[in-house]
Scaffold this motif. Structure first.
Motif, PDB file in Angstrom:
ATOM      1  N   ASN A  76       0.917  -1.244  -0.057  1.00  0.00           N
ATOM      2  CA  ASN A  76       0.010   0.036   0.072  1.00  0.00           C
ATOM      3  C   ASN A  76       0.752   1.305   0.010  1.00  0.00           C
ATOM      4  OD1 ASN A  76      -2.628   0.992  -0.065  1.00  0.00           O
ATOM      5  ND2 ASN A  76      -2.330   1.744   1.910  1.00  0.00           N
ATOM      6  N   ALA A  77       1.939   1.269   0.801  1.00  0.00           N
ATOM      7  CA  ALA A  77       2.934   2.286   0.667  1.00  0.00           C
ATOM      8  C   ALA A  77       3.328   2.501  -0.568  1.00  0.00           C
ATOM      9  CB  ALA A  77       4.056   2.364   1.650  1.00  0.00           C
ATOM     10  N   LEU A  78       3.792   1.677  -1.329  1.00  0.00           N
ATOM     11  CA  LEU A  78       4.415   1.500  -2.828  1.00  0.00           C
ATOM     12  C   LEU A  78       3.186   2.166  -3.634  1.00  0.00           C
ATOM     13  CD1 LEU A  78       6.513  -1.758  -3.443  1.00  0.00           C
ATOM     14  CD2 LEU A  78       7.130   0.610  -3.272  1.00  0.00           C
ATOM     15  N   LEU A  80       0.476   4.123  -3.099  1.00  0.00           N
ATOM     16  CA  LEU A  80       0.418   5.529  -2.505  1.00  0.00           C
ATOM     17  C   LEU A  80       1.443   6.394  -2.964  1.00  0.00           C
ATOM     18  CD1 LEU A  80      -1.387   5.060   0.853  1.00  0.00           C
ATOM     19  CD2 LEU A  80      -2.337   5.641  -1.123  1.00  0.00           C
ATOM     20  N   SER A  81       2.682   5.783  -2.888  1.00  0.00           N
ATOM     21  CA  SER A  81       3.954   6.719  -3.467  1.00  0.00           C
ATOM     22  C   SER A  81       3.712   6.810  -4.927  1.00  0.00           C
ATOM     23  CB  SER A  81       5.256   6.018  -3.033  1.00  0.00           C
ATOM     24  OG  SER A  81       5.375   6.230  -1.706  1.00  0.00           O
ATOM     25  N   LEU A  82       3.549   5.816  -5.565  1.00  0.00           N
ATOM     26  CA  LEU A  82       3.508   5.829  -6.975  1.00  0.00           C
ATOM     27  C   LEU A  82       2.296   7.083  -7.491  1.00  0.00           C
ATOM     28  CD1 LEU A  82       3.629   2.217  -8.144  1.00  0.00           C
ATOM     29  CD2 LEU A  82       5.069   4.163  -8.589  1.00  0.00           C
ATOM     30  N   ARG A  84       1.159   9.420  -5.793  1.00  0.00           N
ATOM     31  CA  ARG A  84       1.450  10.811  -5.523  1.00  0.00           C
ATOM     32  C   ARG A  84       2.335  11.417  -6.613  1.00  0.00           C
ATOM     33  NH1 ARG A  84       6.102  12.368  -3.052  1.00  0.00           N
ATOM     34  NH2 ARG A  84       6.497  10.654  -2.324  1.00  0.00           N
ATOM     35  N   ILE A  85       3.153  10.346  -7.205  1.00  0.00           N
ATOM     36  CA  ILE A  85       4.278  11.101  -8.359  1.00  0.00           C
ATOM     37  C   ILE A  85       3.991  11.014  -9.711  1.00  0.00           C
ATOM     38  CG2 ILE A  85       6.088  10.653  -6.629  1.00  0.00           C
ATOM     39  CD1 ILE A  85       7.100   8.381  -8.060  1.00  0.00           C
ATOM     40  N   ASP A  86       2.879  10.093 -10.285  1.00  0.00           N
ATOM     41  CA  ASP A  86       2.789   9.720 -11.534  1.00  0.00           C
ATOM     42  C   ASP A  86       1.866  10.642 -12.442  1.00  0.00           C
ATOM     43  OD1 ASP A  86       0.301   8.840 -10.605  1.00  0.00           O
ATOM     44  OD2 ASP A  86       0.418   6.667 -11.208  1.00  0.00           O
TER      45      ASP A  86
END
Length: 105
Positions: A76-78, A80-82, A84-86
């Protein structure tokens, strides 16, 4: 796996024992120029073929009941991080998936 190319990221999971396909899958990603991420438990330290990035967290002893809570938090952290930046591409993909689910209902 067929359309994988340089710039792609492959995410694999391995728990308790090494999946038979894991080594060949990681090798294929490397040959394509893709980055591989492995999410694993204590098994991560015993694998013959290593991923480019390994995110490992113990889930308890083998004889205990092992939940997927820790690997799912990492996943889930991966995600959410993706997201945020894609520039919204992952959210658009999730929306298309939700639309498809709704079409089947």
């Amino acid at each position: 796996l067929v359309p994988m190319r340089s710039g792609d990221v492959l995410v694999c999971f391995a728990f308790r024992r090494e999946p038979a396909e894991l080594a060949q899958t990681l090798l294929h990603a490397r040959e394509c120029g893709a980055t591989s991420i492995l999410i694993a438990d204590n098994l991560a330290h015993t694998l013959v073929t290593q991923a480019d990035i390994t995110l490992a967290a113990p889930r308890g002893e083998d004889e205990e009941f092992l939940t997927l809570t820790v690997p799912m938090v990492i996943t889930n952290a991966l995600v959410l991080s993706l997201a945020r930046i894609d520039q919204g591409r992952s959210v658009q993909g999730l929306q298309r998936l939700e639309d498809l689910y709704n079409a089947f209902e």
